[in-house]
Scaffold this motif. Structure first.
Motif, short mmCIF file in Angstrom:
data_model
loop_
_atom_site.label_atom_id
_atom_site.label_comp_id
_atom_site.label_asym_id
_atom_site.label_seq_id
_atom_site.Cartn_x
_atom_site.Cartn_y
_atom_site.Cartn_z
N PHE B 199 68.91 92.08 -7.56
CA PHE B 199 68.48 90.71 -7.78
C PHE B 199 68.69 90.26 -9.22
O PHE B 199 68.18 90.87 -10.16
CB PHE B 199 67.00 90.60 -7.43
N GLY B 200 69.44 89.15 -9.40
CA GLY B 200 69.55 88.56 -10.72
C GLY B 200 70.89 88.79 -11.38
O GLY B 200 71.67 89.66 -11.00
N GLY B 239 64.84 82.60 -11.53
CA GLY B 239 64.38 83.77 -10.80
C GLY B 239 63.44 83.36 -9.68
O GLY B 239 63.53 83.86 -8.55
N CYS B 258 65.87 94.50 -10.21
CA CYS B 258 66.24 93.28 -10.94
C CYS B 258 67.15 93.55 -12.14
O CYS B 258 67.12 94.61 -12.75
CB CYS B 258 65.01 92.54 -11.42
N ASN B 259 67.89 92.53 -12.48
CA ASN B 259 68.83 92.57 -13.60
C ASN B 259 68.12 92.40 -14.94
O ASN B 259 68.70 92.66 -15.99
CB ASN B 259 69.86 91.46 -13.41
N ALA B 264 62.71 89.01 -12.90
CA ALA B 264 61.74 89.77 -12.11
C ALA B 264 60.39 89.08 -12.12
O ALA B 264 59.73 88.96 -11.08
CB ALA B 264 61.62 91.19 -12.66
N ALA B 267 60.56 86.12 -9.95
CA ALA B 267 60.48 86.53 -8.55
C ALA B 267 59.04 86.85 -8.17
O ALA B 267 58.56 86.47 -7.09
CB ALA B 267 61.38 87.74 -8.33
N ILE B 284 59.04 95.16 -6.58
CA ILE B 284 59.95 94.64 -7.60
C ILE B 284 60.06 95.63 -8.76
O ILE B 284 59.04 96.10 -9.29
CB ILE B 284 59.42 93.30 -8.17
N GLY B 286 61.75 95.74 -12.55
CA GLY B 286 62.40 94.92 -13.58
C GLY B 286 63.37 95.74 -14.42
O GLY B 286 63.71 96.87 -14.10
N THR B 302 59.09 98.63 -14.39
CA THR B 302 60.36 98.24 -15.01
C THR B 302 61.03 99.39 -15.75
O THR B 302 60.42 100.43 -15.97
CB THR B 302 60.14 97.07 -16.00
#
Lengths: 352, 352
Positions: B199-200, B239, B258-259, B264, B267, B284, B286, B302
């Motif tokens: 995502f991203g 996002g 996530c990118n 993130a 989102a 999720i 990050g 993350t």
DNA sequence: CAACAATGATATATCGTTATATCAATTGTA
DNA sequence: TACAATTGATATAACGATATATCATTGTTG
């Protein structure tokens, strides 16, 4: 007196770097001719122009700005000194400035003074040494007079911003600090709050002084005698910690006017950690309207200043100054807007 | 071939600006003597030194770096080109670089290419014209070969960072992108997720390609055939919006890698808006570990990369390169850490 | 004491441009 | 045809510093 930088970069392979000399040889013309073609003086024939342009392109020639600037007495480099680069409000502001000035052919260098006067002095010396032609400047708190002497001796166009310490002496682009915090404070008073604190910032920067004044003015105007200023460094974690200690030591406070959104969000987070609900048990007004203010939970009531537009305006003021060097200095104060979102409401006593 | 900048600043009041000439006169010595004293060559007597220093200080003399640099072939100015200044990760990284290099006496100018190759080309030309002695560079996506020709002709020391498009050609400081997203993806797989999306990000930047590869590699290694890459620009609002559309069009997805933290968090916000709980109904992970990642609600799982330290490391690699111009180019990949917080858990099907 | 090295200061050339003055070639006009 | 005016290109000097070579002046040595 200024010593040189400690370290230098020895430029490699100077032989490879093309100069007017190189281009002139390849094109079979003289050096001044090449110079004229590249500057587009229009005094050179189309045929010669083509020869020169072709040669320059083939060699990847780029003018040496040092030599050009030294000889012509003109430069396209602008310096900017700000107290804190990484703050999101400032970062957006910088984008606005850079985009606008780059579009006009200027090159902007940014230095971070960290609001430290010695570091600021070194920054200014660095800019003078590197012949920046103008300066965008947030004066550090307690800037000494020696710094002004230095600036005055080298006599470059200056626009101060955010902090109005030298309005009248230099052009200034600022925020209506006093009016804005007055407005925020009155918003809370009208909701019924009477124990309101000013929250965030450290020390006596110009900006903070004005904002605290606006806060106190609103209190006085509404006959409130409770007043409290609570320090917090300008980052989220500091805001969080300061809020925890504020709740502990001053449980009577029901609302805060903040020095910035970042600390406001930290404070909001602290409340949630204490099991309270920002906007219900306690009201918070921020300052700046950074992107996170609207997307936070709950969304932050705040004073909106669009930093990117601020940057554009700042750049325009500088451009104006450069076009009209003799015009009298002016101060531009950008408008603000109170954005009422979810972190402000009537105090809990009236609410329950 | 490079044209000049469109606008110039005419420097005012040149007469006031002190030069070696001015200082020499006041001190009653010759110009070379003053130059030697200020540079501290140590070949001048103490008595003369004092005379010169006093005169220089009284006149607020600052060396003209253009002249010095032109004659000596050395400079202390460094250019940096990055794809996006205002992103908090990048802003912190920039602070790390600037602080470290300023301490060593260098002056860093930052330009924002906005990941646009034309703008990047203009930025590089601006730096060459202004004689930056070295370049810290995040190459824009699809950088054309002409840009490399230009850099090669002018032959300055370059360190690329974040995007490893030219490893081996230039020094590089980067992140273990592939390994990091593999790790993040495996974390989700071990929790029991099987429909995981990347995502991203937008387009095919070096960084994103590597990260997507890491994600896909982990899927393959674990025998999963579901794979999906979902675009989102690198800001919180984008996002948020991308997440809303992802939930709508691909309800089967139960977790995202996530990118970056910014998307993130967007989102995560979108989930809450939909009445879901990040970490419960949906997981999720990050990337970056910006300050907001740990203070958000709920705190974001993350990949941690400390941007300020990244900046310091980057500066050190450049300093090394300048000290040893002949040494072979090297790539430095900084370590990462998966910080497991509250936004990842077993999928809801197994959970209920 | 002559010869020579060491020290401290200076004269001069140079970096790569641009501004000014100059010069040659072309065109126009009486 | 002669002479001024115009056009296109060039020669030269300067911007402000540093590198190199040079030149006095001292001090040292056999």
């Amino acid at each position: 007196m200024i010593r040189f930088a400690k370290r230098f970069i020895k430029m490699l392979n100077m032989s490879k770097k093309p100069t007017l000399q190189t281009v002139a040889q390849k094109a079979g013309v003289s050096i001044p001719t090449v110079s004229q073609v590249l500057r587009g003086t229009g005094r050179i024939s189309a045929k010669t122009q083509k020869k020169v342009m072709d040669a320059a392109k083939a060699l990847h020639y780029v003018t040496d700005g040092r030599a050009a600037s030294m000889r012509s007495g003109q430069t396209s480099e602008i310096g900017m000194i700000i107290h804190y680069i990484a703050n999101p409000f400032n970062a957006e502001l910088i984008s606005g400035v850079s985009d606008t000035l780059e579009k006009e052919g200027y090159l902007v260098s940014i230095l971070d003074s960290q609001d430290n006067v010695e570091r600021q002095q070194r920054n200014i010396e660095a800019f003078i040494r590197s012949s920046r032609g103008a300066l965008l400047w947030v004066p550090a708190t307690n800037t000494p007079h020696d710094t002004l002497d230095l600036l005055n001796t080298h006599n470059l166009p200056i626009v101060t911003f955010l902090r109005g310490a030298y309005e009248g002496i230099f052009d200034h682009v600022g925020i209506q600090n006093e009016a804005a915090t007055s407005c925020a404070t009155e918003h809370l008073i009208h909701l019924g709050h009477s124990k309101i604190a000013y929250f965030g910032g450290v020390g006596a920067s110009e900006t903070r002084i004005r904002r605290v004044e606006g806060y106190e003015k609103a209190l006085r105007a509404n006959g409130l005698d409770y007043s409290l200023v609570w320090d917090a460094k300008d980052d989220k974690v500091s805001g969080l910690e300061a809020m925890l200690s504020l709740r502990e030591k001053h449980p009577e406070v029901t609302a805060i006017v903040c020095n910035g959104d970042v600390v406001a969000l930290g404070a909001s987070h602290a409340l949630r950690r204490l099991g309270e609900v920002p906007g219900k048990s306690f009201s918070i007004v921020g300052f700046d309207d950074i992107q996170d203010a609207s997307t936070a939970t709950p969304p932050l009531t705040t004073i909106a200043i669009e930093p990117y537009n601020f940057g554009i305006k700042l750049a325009q003021v500088l451009i104006n100054r450069l076009k009209n060097p003799k015009s009298p200095t002016a101060t531009t104060l950008l408008p603000f807007e109170l954005k009422i979102r979810a972190t402000t409401d009537v105090p809990i006593a009236d609410n329950s």
